[in-house]
Design a protein around this motif. Structure first.
Motif, PDB file in Angstrom:
ATOM      1  N   SER A   1       0.922  -1.176   0.045  1.00  0.00           N
ATOM      2  CA  SER A   1      -0.021   0.002  -0.117  1.00  0.00           C
ATOM      3  C   SER A   1       0.959   1.333   0.045  1.00  0.00           C
ATOM      4  CB  SER A   1      -0.993  -0.021   1.324  1.00  0.00           C
ATOM      5  OG  SER A   1      -1.789   1.039   1.261  1.00  0.00           O
ATOM      6  N   PRO A   2       0.571   2.272  -0.783  1.00  0.00           N
ATOM      7  CA  PRO A   2       1.202   3.376  -0.835  1.00  0.00           C
ATOM      8  C   PRO A   2       1.419   4.156   0.608  1.00  0.00           C
ATOM      9  CG  PRO A   2      -0.562   3.901  -2.114  1.00  0.00           C
ATOM     10  CD  PRO A   2      -0.705   2.467  -1.749  1.00  0.00           C
ATOM     11  N   SER A   3       2.277   4.981   0.760  1.00  0.00           N
ATOM     12  CA  SER A   3       2.558   5.804   2.056  1.00  0.00           C
ATOM     13  C   SER A   3       2.043   7.197   2.147  1.00  0.00           C
ATOM     14  CB  SER A   3       3.956   5.707   2.326  1.00  0.00           C
ATOM     15  OG  SER A   3       4.694   4.319   2.402  1.00  0.00           O
ATOM     16  N   GLU A   4       1.282   7.539   3.090  1.00  0.00           N
ATOM     17  CA  GLU A   4       0.558   8.728   3.047  1.00  0.00           C
ATOM     18  C   GLU A   4       1.588   9.470   3.891  1.00  0.00           C
ATOM     19  OE1 GLU A   4      -3.066  10.559   5.598  1.00  0.00           O
ATOM     20  OE2 GLU A   4      -2.760   8.696   5.624  1.00  0.00           O
ATOM     21  N   LYS A   5       1.911  10.750   3.559  1.00  0.00           N
ATOM     22  CA  LYS A   5       2.861  11.755   4.029  1.00  0.00           C
ATOM     23  C   LYS A   5       2.287  12.197   5.483  1.00  0.00           C
ATOM     24  CE  LYS A   5       5.041  13.834   0.081  1.00  0.00           C
ATOM     25  NZ  LYS A   5       6.170  14.651   0.288  1.00  0.00           N
TER      26      LYS A   5
ATOM     27  N   LYS B   1       4.716  20.496 -19.361  1.00  0.00           N
ATOM     28  CA  LYS B   1       5.418  20.049 -18.019  1.00  0.00           C
ATOM     29  C   LYS B   1       4.137  20.332 -17.282  1.00  0.00           C
ATOM     30  CE  LYS B   1       9.652  20.992 -16.943  1.00  0.00           C
ATOM     31  NZ  LYS B   1      10.877  21.739 -16.454  1.00  0.00           N
ATOM     32  N   ALA B   2       4.250  19.266 -16.047  1.00  0.00           N
ATOM     33  CA  ALA B   2       3.457  19.282 -15.209  1.00  0.00           C
ATOM     34  C   ALA B   2       3.760  20.428 -14.246  1.00  0.00           C
ATOM     35  CB  ALA B   2       3.562  17.997 -14.305  1.00  0.00           C
ATOM     36  N   PRO B   3       2.819  20.993 -13.413  1.00  0.00           N
ATOM     37  CA  PRO B   3       3.109  21.893 -12.412  1.00  0.00           C
ATOM     38  C   PRO B   3       4.365  21.437 -11.568  1.00  0.00           C
ATOM     39  CG  PRO B   3       0.660  21.514 -12.367  1.00  0.00           C
ATOM     40  CD  PRO B   3       1.331  20.466 -13.228  1.00  0.00           C
ATOM     41  N   LYS B   4       5.212  22.481 -11.017  1.00  0.00           N
ATOM     42  CA  LYS B   4       6.543  22.106 -10.336  1.00  0.00           C
ATOM     43  C   LYS B   4       6.129  20.971  -9.321  1.00  0.00           C
ATOM     44  CE  LYS B   4      10.702  24.132  -9.486  1.00  0.00           C
ATOM     45  NZ  LYS B   4      11.653  23.139 -10.526  1.00  0.00           N
ATOM     46  N   GLN B   5       5.136  20.902  -8.448  1.00  0.00           N
ATOM     47  CA  GLN B   5       5.211  20.216  -7.503  1.00  0.00           C
ATOM     48  C   GLN B   5       4.772  18.862  -7.887  1.00  0.00           C
ATOM     49  OE1 GLN B   5       2.570  22.826  -5.512  1.00  0.00           O
ATOM     50  NE2 GLN B   5       3.958  22.795  -3.758  1.00  0.00           N
ATOM     51  N   LEU B   6       4.352  18.475  -9.121  1.00  0.00           N
ATOM     52  CA  LEU B   6       4.259  17.247  -9.653  1.00  0.00           C
ATOM     53  C   LEU B   6       5.219  16.650 -10.749  1.00  0.00           C
ATOM     54  CD1 LEU B   6       0.213  17.348 -10.203  1.00  0.00           C
ATOM     55  CD2 LEU B   6       1.560  16.824  -8.282  1.00  0.00           C
ATOM     56  N   GLU B   7       6.222  17.390 -10.789  1.00  0.00           N
ATOM     57  CA  GLU B   7       7.430  16.955 -11.715  1.00  0.00           C
ATOM     58  C   GLU B   7       8.007  15.617 -10.875  1.00  0.00           C
ATOM     59  OE1 GLU B   7       9.787  20.045 -12.736  1.00  0.00           O
ATOM     60  OE2 GLU B   7       8.238  21.108 -13.760  1.00  0.00           O
TER      61      GLU B   7
ATOM     62  N   THR C   1       5.250   7.319 -10.849  1.00  0.00           N
ATOM     63  CA  THR C   1       5.107   8.294  -9.852  1.00  0.00           C
ATOM     64  C   THR C   1       3.631   8.496  -9.651  1.00  0.00           C
ATOM     65  OG1 THR C   1       7.414   9.207  -9.863  1.00  0.00           O
ATOM     66  CG2 THR C   1       5.905  10.447  -8.729  1.00  0.00           C
ATOM     67  N   THR C   2       3.191   8.576  -8.429  1.00  0.00           N
ATOM     68  CA  THR C   2       1.790   8.932  -8.286  1.00  0.00           C
ATOM     69  C   THR C   2       1.589   9.912  -7.197  1.00  0.00           C
ATOM     70  OG1 THR C   2       1.122   6.535  -9.057  1.00  0.00           O
ATOM     71  CG2 THR C   2      -0.529   7.823  -7.773  1.00  0.00           C
ATOM     72  N   TYR C   3       0.524  10.671  -7.358  1.00  0.00           N
ATOM     73  CA  TYR C   3       0.378  11.776  -6.495  1.00  0.00           C
ATOM     74  C   TYR C   3      -1.286  11.837  -5.982  1.00  0.00           C
ATOM     75  CZ  TYR C   3       4.563  13.954  -8.164  1.00  0.00           C
ATOM     76  OH  TYR C   3       5.930  13.967  -8.238  1.00  0.00           O
ATOM     77  N   LEU C   4      -1.493  11.785  -4.792  1.00  0.00           N
ATOM     78  CA  LEU C   4      -2.994  11.709  -4.456  1.00  0.00           C
ATOM     79  C   LEU C   4      -3.120  13.171  -3.791  1.00  0.00           C
ATOM     80  CD1 LEU C   4      -5.785  10.592  -3.556  1.00  0.00           C
ATOM     81  CD2 LEU C   4      -4.834   9.858  -1.465  1.00  0.00           C
TER      82      LEU C   4
ATOM     83  N   GLU D   1       4.378   8.959  -4.349  1.00  0.00           N
ATOM     84  CA  GLU D   1       4.592   7.546  -4.276  1.00  0.00           C
ATOM     85  C   GLU D   1       5.540   7.396  -5.652  1.00  0.00           C
ATOM     86  OE1 GLU D   1       5.172   3.833  -2.379  1.00  0.00           O
ATOM     87  OE2 GLU D   1       4.365   5.508  -1.787  1.00  0.00           O
ATOM     88  N   GLU D   2       6.820   6.959  -5.489  1.00  0.00           N
ATOM     89  CA  GLU D   2       7.502   6.309  -6.496  1.00  0.00           C
ATOM     90  C   GLU D   2       7.682   4.879  -6.598  1.00  0.00           C
ATOM     91  OE1 GLU D   2      11.358   8.310  -6.832  1.00  0.00           O
ATOM     92  OE2 GLU D   2      10.599  10.203  -7.192  1.00  0.00           O
ATOM     93  N   GLY D   3       7.639   4.182  -7.621  1.00  0.00           N
ATOM     94  CA  GLY D   3       7.513   2.828  -7.888  1.00  0.00           C
ATOM     95  C   GLY D   3       6.421   2.212  -7.791  1.00  0.00           C
ATOM     96  N   ALA D   4       6.037   0.928  -7.822  1.00  0.00           N
ATOM     97  CA  ALA D   4       4.836   0.282  -7.920  1.00  0.00           C
ATOM     98  C   ALA D   4       4.136   0.284  -6.673  1.00  0.00           C
ATOM     99  CB  ALA D   4       4.852  -1.249  -8.332  1.00  0.00           C
TER     100      ALA D   4
END
Length: 187
Positions: A41-45, A140-146, A152-155, A166-169
């Motif tokens: 499971s991905p890690s929440e910040k 290009k994606a917004p700076k914070q999504l580069e 790489t996945t962002y929630l 999250e980077e990686g599967a």
């Protein structure tokens, strides 16, 4: 010969596995299988680690050529995944994303972003029976999504907080992820 195999079965198995990894037709399925085995499971910040997305200005293109402005997702729960069809960890996590999308596609904005040729991506989606909303990145994606890594996945929360980076599967259809989405949707 039988005695040789009995004594060296582990070496024969190891070299057979190595040979299969060298052959392009068998390398990708093996890598995808291994990635699925080790996906968690991905890690929440933590709240202190979270950044807030400042810039939603980002034009993307659907596979059919229609332009979409990412800013339409401001104020919503958003999942952004950067991926490619040639990337084993990307391919490994797609089934879990499909299940998550099937459950939350009406309430969460999903963006599966690639820089690949739309025809190649369309064939990949069709072959695997994926209905995920895939976008071709033209700007290009917004700076914070580069990110330089795939996948790489962002929630992103309704307030723009980057809750997961999250980077990686990962296993995106986990109970932990579903509970997090429910919490973010209720805020």
């Amino acid at each position: 010969m039988k005695g040789f195999l009995k004594k060296n079965w582990s070496n024969v198995l190891f070299f057979t596995f190595l040979a299969l990894l060298i052959i392009p037709q068998t390398r990708m399925p093996i890598q995808v299988f291994v990635q699925r085995l080790i996906s968690f499971s991905p890690s929440e910040k933590t709240e202190a680690e979270r950044e807030t997305l400042q810039d939603y200005q980002w034009n993307l293109q659907l596979l059919n050529g229609k332009s979409v402005d990412f800013s339409k997702s401001k104020g919503k729960v958003v999942v952004v995944n950067f991926w490619a069809t040639w990337c084993p960890p990307c391919v490994a996590e797609m089934p879990s994303f499909q299940k998550l999308y099937d459950s939350y596609g009406e309430r969460v904005d999903f963006y599966f972003v690639t820089s690949e040729d739309s025809e190649k991506v369309h064939k990949f989606l069709q072959k695997n029976e994926y209905t995920l909303p895939v976008f071709i990145q033209q700007y290009k994606a917004p700076k914070q999504l580069e990110s330089q890594a795939l996948p790489t996945t962002y929630l992103i929360s309704k307030t723009g907080e980057i809750v997961i980076d999250e980077e990686g599967a990962a296993d995106w259809n986990s109970k932990k992820m579903r509970a997090l989405l429910e919490t973010l949707l209720s805020e």
